[in-house]
Design an enzyme around this catalytic site. Structure first.
Site, PDB file in Angstrom:
ATOM      1  N   SER A 158       0.848  -1.194   0.000  1.00  0.00           N
ATOM      2  CA  SER A 158       0.000   0.000   0.000  1.00  0.00           C
ATOM      3  C   SER A 158       0.880   1.239   0.000  1.00  0.00           C
ATOM      4  CB  SER A 158      -0.866  -0.012   1.272  1.00  0.00           C
ATOM      5  OG  SER A 158      -1.610   1.173   1.367  1.00  0.00           O
ATOM      6  N   LYS A 159       0.488   2.240  -0.783  1.00  0.00           N
ATOM      7  CA  LYS A 159       1.189   3.529  -0.691  1.00  0.00           C
ATOM      8  C   LYS A 159       0.495   4.281   0.442  1.00  0.00           C
ATOM      9  CE  LYS A 159       2.925   7.265  -3.598  1.00  0.00           C
ATOM     10  NZ  LYS A 159       4.271   7.375  -3.017  1.00  0.00           N
ATOM     11  N   ALA A 160       0.790   3.811   1.652  1.00  0.00           N
ATOM     12  CA  ALA A 160       0.117   4.283   2.859  1.00  0.00           C
ATOM     13  C   ALA A 160       1.002   5.288   3.580  1.00  0.00           C
ATOM     14  CB  ALA A 160      -0.166   3.093   3.776  1.00  0.00           C
ATOM     15  N   TYR A 164       5.601   5.781   5.439  1.00  0.00           N
ATOM     16  CA  TYR A 164       6.585   6.837   5.159  1.00  0.00           C
ATOM     17  C   TYR A 164       7.255   7.375   6.416  1.00  0.00           C
ATOM     18  CZ  TYR A 164       5.641   6.624   0.283  1.00  0.00           C
ATOM     19  OH  TYR A 164       5.548   6.157  -1.001  1.00  0.00           O
TER      20      TYR A 164
END
Ligand code: PMP
Length: 295
Positions: A158-160, A164
């Site tokens: 997931s680009k969650a 980050y």
């Protein structure tokens, strides 16, 4: 740095179904997305007013949310149309596009089953960072202390926003030590990627890149693999250990933001940006241009 803060610009942001004045695109401090990182986003670029691989980004955006157990209430086709309108309404030609979705304020505890899903899409001017001569000198990468997590530990596809956290910490540490970015290993100690870009190495005329089994399989990464194969260049996706870096001739990173950026050093290892990096920079630049694609 005297960059105009992102909440004080002019233009329009699409927010939950409407275009609102840029400075009015606000959310409440009691938002689940802020406190518990129930938030996913995308990073895209438009070239000549056209978003490169818009549909793939829209689909990844929706898939990222599903991995965090929520659904984005817009189809990929809807998102494509909205993003195109965001670029057009702001009169951008070469810009960055940022869709973001998050859980709202209806529930403020770990569980937030009934919190509303909000979606916003903004865009801002962002030309390519370097001229080619500067780019070919290559950037310097540190080696991050944090590692990409085991897929059993985090929803790593997931680009969650939450994933980050370790990227921002690693990039800050690298910058303080005089590096442009940091290369991250994975939970097993294999080479993984950078804090916001994937990584490739050149050895004997072939490209080598880590298998994307615990980090983002970037849309640029897939594009570069495709472009290289179209040129007849062999691409090997495999396990790469950090000690192997000694034997590689060239290295570059790639991502929507970084595009294709050569690397001159990673910790103690040195690379000479050369013909293969240059070929991938040129092929990628040609691929993203709307006119040349249609020809
Ligand atoms: N890895 C990470 C951690 C990233 O943030 C990005 C940028 N989205 C990438 C890889 C590259 O992905 P893409 O090519 O889809 O931009």
């Amino acid at each position: 740095m005297s960059v105009l803060p992102f909440d004080q610009r002019d233009g329009f942001i699409w927010f939950d179904g409407d275009f609102v004045a840029w400075k009015d695109a606000k959310l409440h401090v009691l938002s689940h997305g802020l406190h518990y990182a129930s938030c996913v986003f995308e990073g895209e670029r438009a070239y000549g007013g056209r978003i490169f691989k818009s549909r793939e980004h829209s689909e990844r955006f929706r898939a990222s949310a599903e991995l965090l157990d929520f659904s984005i209430p817009y189809s990929a086709a809807d998102l494509d149309a909205i993003k195109a309108e965001v670029v057009a309404r702001n009169n951008f030609s070469n810009c960055y596009v940022r869709p973001v979705a998050w859980r709202g304020s209806e529930m403020m505890a770990v569980a937030a089953q009934h919190a509303k899903i909000h979606v916003a899409i903004a865009a801002w001017d962002w030309p390519s960072m370097f001229d080619i001569a500067t780019k070919m000198r290559g950037i310097k990468l540190d080696v991050a202390e944090y590692r990409r997590p085991d897929p059993a530990t985090a929803p790593c596809r997931s680009k969650a926003a939450g994933l980050y956290m370790i990227c921002t910490i690693s990039k800050h540490r690298a910058e303080r030590r005089g590096y442009a970015d940091a290369m991250m290993l994975d939970w097993r100690g294999r080479v993984a990627e950078c804090t916001g870009a994937n990584i490739f190495f050149v050895s004997g005329g072939a490209l080598h890149t880590p298998i994307a089994d615990c980090f983002l399989d970037g849309i640029t990464r897939r594009t570069v693999i495709d472009l290289a194969r179209r040129r007849g260049i062999e691409v090997v996706e495999r396990r790469i250990m950090p000690e192997e870096l000694e034997g590689f001739e060239e290295c570059f990173i790639c991502g929507t933001g970084a595009e294709v950026t050569p690397v001159a050093e990673i910790g103690p290892y040195r690379f000479l940006p050369g013909a293969l990096s240059r070929a991938m920079i040129d092929d990628y630049a040609a691929e993203v241009q709307p006119q040349q694609k249609a020809a």
